[in-house]
Scaffold this motif. Structure first.
Motif, PDB file in Angstrom:
ATOM      1  N   TRP A 150       0.817  -1.382  -0.064  1.00  0.00           N
ATOM      2  CA  TRP A 150       0.040   0.105  -0.053  1.00  0.00           C
ATOM      3  C   TRP A 150       0.851   1.085  -0.076  1.00  0.00           C
TER       4      TRP A 150
ATOM      5  N   HIS B  98       0.986   5.752   0.635  1.00  0.00           N
ATOM      6  CA  HIS B  98       0.333   7.053   1.268  1.00  0.00           C
ATOM      7  C   HIS B  98       0.892   8.283   0.594  1.00  0.00           C
TER       8      HIS B  98
ATOM      9  N   VAL C 265       1.132  11.901   2.678  1.00  0.00           N
ATOM     10  CA  VAL C 265       1.001  12.765   3.740  1.00  0.00           C
ATOM     11  C   VAL C 265       1.790  14.164   3.504  1.00  0.00           C
TER      12      VAL C 265
ATOM     13  N   GLN D 244       2.865  18.137   5.158  1.00  0.00           N
ATOM     14  CA  GLN D 244       3.253  18.787   6.242  1.00  0.00           C
ATOM     15  C   GLN D 244       3.827  20.338   5.670  1.00  0.00           C
TER      16      GLN D 244
ATOM     17  N   LEU E  46       2.138  16.648  11.069  1.00  0.00           N
ATOM     18  CA  LEU E  46       1.967  15.883   9.576  1.00  0.00           C
ATOM     19  C   LEU E  46       0.423  15.669   9.594  1.00  0.00           C
TER      20      LEU E  46
ATOM     21  N   TYR F  47       4.644  14.343   0.880  1.00  0.00           N
ATOM     22  CA  TYR F  47       5.428  13.140   0.934  1.00  0.00           C
ATOM     23  C   TYR F  47       4.658  11.931   0.517  1.00  0.00           C
TER      24      TYR F  47
ATOM     25  N   PHE G 169      -1.367   2.958   9.829  1.00  0.00           N
ATOM     26  CA  PHE G 169      -0.576   3.650   9.019  1.00  0.00           C
ATOM     27  C   PHE G 169       0.802   3.263   9.447  1.00  0.00           C
ATOM     28  N   GLU G 170       1.456   2.403   8.860  1.00  0.00           N
ATOM     29  CA  GLU G 170       2.789   1.732   9.229  1.00  0.00           C
ATOM     30  C   GLU G 170       3.767   2.276   7.946  1.00  0.00           C
ATOM     31  N   ALA G 171       4.293   3.383   7.839  1.00  0.00           N
ATOM     32  CA  ALA G 171       5.154   4.016   6.912  1.00  0.00           C
ATOM     33  C   ALA G 171       6.670   3.636   7.415  1.00  0.00           C
TER      34      ALA G 171
ATOM     35  N   TRP H 208      10.000   7.041   3.282  1.00  0.00           N
ATOM     36  CA  TRP H 208       9.148   7.927   2.907  1.00  0.00           C
ATOM     37  C   TRP H 208      10.313   8.623   1.778  1.00  0.00           C
ATOM     38  N   GLY H 209       9.576   9.527   0.894  1.00  0.00           N
ATOM     39  CA  GLY H 209      10.134  10.361   0.017  1.00  0.00           C
ATOM     40  C   GLY H 209      10.912  11.636   0.688  1.00  0.00           C
TER      41      GLY H 209
ATOM     42  N   TYR I  45       5.362   7.768  15.673  1.00  0.00           N
ATOM     43  CA  TYR I  45       6.463   8.293  14.682  1.00  0.00           C
ATOM     44  C   TYR I  45       7.363   9.113  15.637  1.00  0.00           C
TER      45      TYR I  45
ATOM     46  N   LEU J 245       9.181   5.162  12.256  1.00  0.00           N
ATOM     47  CA  LEU J 245       7.936   4.420  12.464  1.00  0.00           C
ATOM     48  C   LEU J 245       8.631   3.747  14.019  1.00  0.00           C
TER      49      LEU J 245
ATOM     50  N   TYR K 250       4.567  11.681  17.000  1.00  0.00           N
ATOM     51  CA  TYR K 250       3.180  12.026  16.296  1.00  0.00           C
ATOM     52  C   TYR K 250       2.888  10.412  16.508  1.00  0.00           C
TER      53      TYR K 250
ATOM     54  N   TYR L 203      -6.948   7.406   8.032  1.00  0.00           N
ATOM     55  CA  TYR L 203      -6.248   7.739   9.025  1.00  0.00           C
ATOM     56  C   TYR L 203      -6.085   9.081   9.471  1.00  0.00           C
TER      57      TYR L 203
END
Lengths: 121, 110
Positions: free
Chosen positions: A33, A35, A37, A39, A45, A95, A106-108, A111-112, B38, B48, B89, B99
């Motif tokens: 999956w 996402h 996000v 900021q 965030l 991001y 939500f287990e990221a 990240w870019g 996080y 995470l 967070y 979410y």
């Protein structure tokens, strides 16, 4: 090495549109999956949208529902965020993030570097 | 969907323990166990620390622990270290299948 590279940000007028892209490499893209996000620099965030691994199921934050659409092309290892009817309050760094898939939260885990979207006249 | 409520700031001395709360509603934190935490250092991507309320991903120090009671989740950092100075967070899955992030907490190591 897992890499996520966003592009497509920039300056756009209120009411305008923009499409963000996130090119993924270093992992089996179609298994995860993804996402978006955002900021505002110096602020918190905010989760924006998510898409399941084959693109058949999506979810969007209430603040962007009906204006933003997340999609993906597994053949191109890319996830997109189509943003329409942009408002000043959409100004932020966006991001993309890979979901680790441990569970349903939500287990990221990657990240870019982010792409800046500025909505201003 | 409103952001989950976190204290704006928490501080502690090296070696101490601190706890950060994350208060939601019966539509998010109180409804499921899909709460994550996080840590974000300035200019860096978030990392995470905890998923499913209490589980640490591989490689995350056991100084970080999570818990939940009712509509409030908590992150405890034990043996506070200078590198723990960062923003923290929480997030939760919601009944709308989306979410929500917490408002964020700035941790200062005195």
């Amino acid at each position: 090495e897992v890499q996520l590279v966003e592009s497509g940000g920039g300056l756009v007028q209120p009411g305008g549109s923009l499409r963000l892209s996130c090119a993924a490499s270093g992992f089996t893209f179609s298994s995860h999956w993804m996402h978006w996000v955002r900021q505002v620099p110096g602020k918190g965030l905010v989760w924006v949208a998510r898409i399941n691994n084959d693109g058949s199921n999506t979810g969007h934050a209430d603040s962007v529902k009906g204006r933003f659409t997340i999609s993906r092309d597994n053949a191109k290892n890319t996830v997109y965020l189509e943003m329409n009817s942009l408002r000043a309050e959409d100004t932020a760094v966006y991001y993309c993030a890979r979901d680790a898939g441990y569970s349903f939260g939500f287990e990221a885990d990657f990240w870019g570097q982010g792409t800046l979207v500025t909505v201003s006249s | 969907q409103s952001a989950l409520a976190q204290p704006a700031s928490v501080s502690g001395s090296p070696g101490q323990s601190i706890t950060i709360s994350c208060t939601g509603t019966s539509s998010d934190v109180g409804r499921n166990n899909f709460v994550t935490w996080y840590r974000q250092h300035p200019g860096q991507a978030p990392k995470l620390l905890i998923y499913d309320v209490t589980i640490r991903p591989s490689g995350v120090s056991d100084r970080f622990s999570g818990s939940k009671s009712g509509n409030t989740a908590s992150l405890t950092i034990s043996g506070l270290q200078p590198d723990d100075e960062a923003d923290y967070y929480c997030t939760s899955y919601t009944t709308s299948s989306i979410y929500v992030f917490g408002t964020g907490t700035e941790v200062t190591v005195l």
